[in-house]
Scaffold this active site. Structure first.
Site, PDB file in Angstrom:
ATOM      1  N   HIS A  82       0.840  -1.197   0.000  1.00  0.00           N
ATOM      2  CA  HIS A  82       0.000   0.000   0.000  1.00  0.00           C
ATOM      3  C   HIS A  82       0.885   1.261   0.000  1.00  0.00           C
ATOM      4  O   HIS A  82       0.692   2.170  -0.800  1.00  0.00           O
ATOM      5  CB  HIS A  82      -0.921  -0.029   1.228  1.00  0.00           C
ATOM      6  CG  HIS A  82      -1.582   1.285   1.531  1.00  0.00           C
ATOM      7  ND1 HIS A  82      -2.889   1.550   1.196  1.00  0.00           N
ATOM      8  CD2 HIS A  82      -1.109   2.409   2.129  1.00  0.00           C
ATOM      9  CE1 HIS A  82      -3.189   2.783   1.572  1.00  0.00           C
ATOM     10  NE2 HIS A  82      -2.134   3.321   2.155  1.00  0.00           N
ATOM     11  N   GLU A  83       1.891   1.286   0.889  1.00  0.00           N
ATOM     12  CA  GLU A  83       2.784   2.450   0.981  1.00  0.00           C
ATOM     13  C   GLU A  83       3.498   2.698  -0.343  1.00  0.00           C
ATOM     14  O   GLU A  83       3.599   3.829  -0.813  1.00  0.00           O
ATOM     15  CB  GLU A  83       3.825   2.255   2.094  1.00  0.00           C
ATOM     16  CG  GLU A  83       3.274   2.359   3.504  1.00  0.00           C
ATOM     17  CD  GLU A  83       2.542   3.665   3.761  1.00  0.00           C
ATOM     18  OE1 GLU A  83       3.005   4.711   3.293  1.00  0.00           O
ATOM     19  OE2 GLU A  83       1.474   3.616   4.415  1.00  0.00           O
ATOM     20  N   HIS A 109       1.553   4.387  -2.971  1.00  0.00           N
ATOM     21  CA  HIS A 109       1.599   5.856  -2.890  1.00  0.00           C
ATOM     22  C   HIS A 109       2.773   6.384  -3.719  1.00  0.00           C
ATOM     23  O   HIS A 109       2.658   7.370  -4.436  1.00  0.00           O
ATOM     24  CB  HIS A 109       1.790   6.321  -1.446  1.00  0.00           C
ATOM     25  CG  HIS A 109       0.537   6.269  -0.613  1.00  0.00           C
ATOM     26  ND1 HIS A 109      -0.634   6.833  -1.010  1.00  0.00           N
ATOM     27  CD2 HIS A 109       0.294   5.725   0.607  1.00  0.00           C
ATOM     28  CE1 HIS A 109      -1.559   6.643  -0.076  1.00  0.00           C
ATOM     29  NE2 HIS A 109      -1.019   5.959   0.913  1.00  0.00           N
ATOM     30  N   GLU A 151      -5.650   7.316  -0.746  1.00  0.00           N
ATOM     31  CA  GLU A 151      -5.676   6.094   0.075  1.00  0.00           C
ATOM     32  C   GLU A 151      -6.402   4.974  -0.661  1.00  0.00           C
ATOM     33  O   GLU A 151      -5.942   3.833  -0.681  1.00  0.00           O
ATOM     34  CB  GLU A 151      -6.359   6.365   1.415  1.00  0.00           C
ATOM     35  CG  GLU A 151      -5.537   7.194   2.379  1.00  0.00           C
ATOM     36  CD  GLU A 151      -4.129   6.681   2.549  1.00  0.00           C
ATOM     37  OE1 GLU A 151      -3.934   5.463   2.713  1.00  0.00           O
ATOM     38  OE2 GLU A 151      -3.197   7.509   2.489  1.00  0.00           O
ATOM     39  N   ASP A 203      -4.764   1.420  -1.824  1.00  0.00           N
ATOM     40  CA  ASP A 203      -5.387   0.138  -1.472  1.00  0.00           C
ATOM     41  C   ASP A 203      -5.606  -0.696  -2.732  1.00  0.00           C
ATOM     42  O   ASP A 203      -5.294  -1.883  -2.777  1.00  0.00           O
ATOM     43  CB  ASP A 203      -6.752   0.357  -0.800  1.00  0.00           C
ATOM     44  CG  ASP A 203      -6.624   0.723   0.676  1.00  0.00           C
ATOM     45  OD1 ASP A 203      -5.517   0.580   1.234  1.00  0.00           O
ATOM     46  OD2 ASP A 203      -7.635   1.155   1.275  1.00  0.00           O
TER      47      ASP A 203
HETATM   48 ZN   LIG Z   1      -1.816   5.301   2.754  1.00  0.00          ZN
END
Ligand SMILES: [Zn+2]
Length: 478
Positions: free
Chosen positions: A307-308, A311, A396, A400
């Site tokens: 997930h990070e 980004h 976010e 995801d």
């Molecule tokens: Zn995040």
């Protein structure tokens, strides 16, 4: 023809025109600031009162029914209510304190008081930047007293009561002293530079100031993780093993330029957990909190990292940085309208001559104007907050989705639920409260969205059936 110098000239004309309009002794700036501060406070209290109602609901939302035990649910509700009540009290206190500071003309008195302090110290009052730094130090110290009290209460009463506080009073005091010293060592030279650039650039200070501020941000981004964060936390390389292998393989697969993988001792202050990355475009560091490693399986840690890194792959940090610069640019352009506003100065009890130059000789004390300008436009932050949160919430969801498409749906869902349970996050969120305050979508919102990305049913499955499934999967892998 539209040329660069035409645009500059045009902006210049607009600024002068607006500045003349805004500098009118009939505009009651002081009352406007107090009124706007009242409106913002009413708005904040209204939004909080909506969320406060959620803490009286007896049942978890359907999406979380299978994931929250009754006991955990009750604890989360009690924690949320305590935190919000704390915020409401702090908001009301700050409003009253703000009014008292304005009505008592504290900023203007502090300016005169620091002027006589300079005399005593044998410093010439025409040294406007030195005077400004002294003034800001004194006013910051005074306003730090109540905020220290609130911070102390939050850590040692609220967090303590709900079992999150791990810091000792000694460590807390050391942290505050370090933060203060950093503000002196970094903040004051920065502010001196900020004022000097405006003073030297004169009328067209905006582009020069932007250049200065962007450079400072870049330098801080580089020195913060190397010199500042280690003052507060210990960084250790993540030991060889499952977690390291998984993270390195993931970084490799995504072409993430991973230089170092650290674990930090977040647990010495709090049991809340986290993970983040930083660094230059070609050399990045990933930092995992020890609490994250303790609370999750290696494959869940990998999912959180997926997930990070989502980004990163989707350039979210760069986009947010650009939005931040845009916000800064228009703030400074608007400041150019108010920088010499005599009515604004006198409305708050300052000598209006200070709006153009120091009456005792020397240049204008620009910092006063900047502080008053900030007081006037602070309420606009409410809208900026809405906008930025809407952006980060979108990011976010995208991160995801990125992790789900890499095949981490099950682990990410499990990790998010654990995070929610361990942090005792609020099970119910009022829509408006959430839109205004939350940079992340709520857990039910994220689980619902993840279902859509890949049809993984996180909503109806019970925790135990998922655990069985995971165990079966692990057996297969063995
Ligand atoms: Zn995040």
């Amino acid at each position: 023809m539209l040329t660069f110098s035409n645009v500059v000239q045009g902006l210049d004309d607009i600024t002068s025109h607006l500045a003349a309009l805004a500098d009118n002794p009939d505009i009651p700036y002081e009352r406007i600031v107090m009124g706007l501060s009242g409106l913002t406070t009413i708005w904040e209290l209204y939004v909080s009162s909506r969320q406060l109602k959620c803490y009286s609901i007896r049942q978890p939302p359907p999406e979380l029914q299978h994931h929250l035990k009754k006991e955990t649910y009750d604890k989360a509700q009690a924690y949320g209510k305590d935190k919000l009540t704390f915020n409401v009290r702090q908001t009301m206190f700050n409003f009253v304190l703000g009014l008292v500071m304005i009505k008592a003309r504290l900023l203007a008195h502090a300016w005169d008081w620091t002027a006589s302090l300079m005399d005593t110290m044998g410093l010439e009052q025409s040294r406007v930047i030195t005077h400004s730094l002294l003034w800001i130090t004194v006013t910051s110290l005074v306003s730090a007293v109540p905020s220290l009290f609130w911070m102390y209460y939050y850590t040692f009463v609220i967090e303590e009561k709900h079992g999150f506080n791990k810091t000792t009073k000694r460590l807390w005091v050391t942290d505050q002293i370090k933060t203060f010293l950093l503000a002196v060592v970094i903040g004051l030279p920065f502010l001196a530079g900020f004022l000097k650039v405006i003073e030297m650039a004169g009328k067209n200070f905006v582009p020069w100031l932007m250049l200065f501020l962007v450079s400072v941000q870049l330098i801080l981004q580089i020195i913060f993780p190397i010199f500042i964060q280690p003052l507060f936390n210990k960084f250790n390389p993540v030991p060889e093993g499952d977690v390291r292998q998984r993270v390195e393989a993931l970084a490799n697969k995504l072409h993430f330029p991973l230089k170092h993988l650290y674990v930090i001792d977040g647990s010495k202050r709090s049991s809340h957990s986290n993970a983040y990355f930083y660094g230059l475009p070609w050399s990045k560091q990933i930092v995992l909190y020890d609490t994250l490693l303790d609370q999750n399986t290696p494959s869940e840690v990998e999912a959180v990292l997926a997930h990070e890194l989502g980004h990163w792959k989707l350039s979210h940090p760069t986009r947010l940085l650009l939005i931040g610069q845009g916000n800064l640019l228009w703030t400074l352009m608007l400041f150019a309208v108010f920088i010499h506003n005599k009515s604004l100065y006198s409305s708050f009890g300052f000598d209006p001559r200070l709006a153009v130059g120091s009456p005792v000789g020397g240049p204008q004390p620009i910092l006063i104007g900047f502080m008053l300008y900030q007081l006037l436009f602070e309420p606009l932050d409410t809208f900026v907050k809405f906008f930025i949160n809407s952006k980060t919430r979108k990011y976010e969801y995208q991160a995801d989705e990125f992790a789900v498409k890499l095949g981490h749906a099950n682990d990410l869902g499990a990790a998010l639920i654990k995070l929610h349970v361990e942090n005792l996050s609020s099970p119910h969120s009022d829509k408006l409260y959430s839109k205004y305050h939350h940079s992340h979508p709520t857990l039910p919102e994220r689980l619902r969205a993840m279902n859509e990305y890949k049809g993984v049913d996180w909503l109806t499955k019970s925790q135990s059936s998922k655990e069985e499934e995971l165990k079966a999967k692990e057996k297969k892998e063995l």
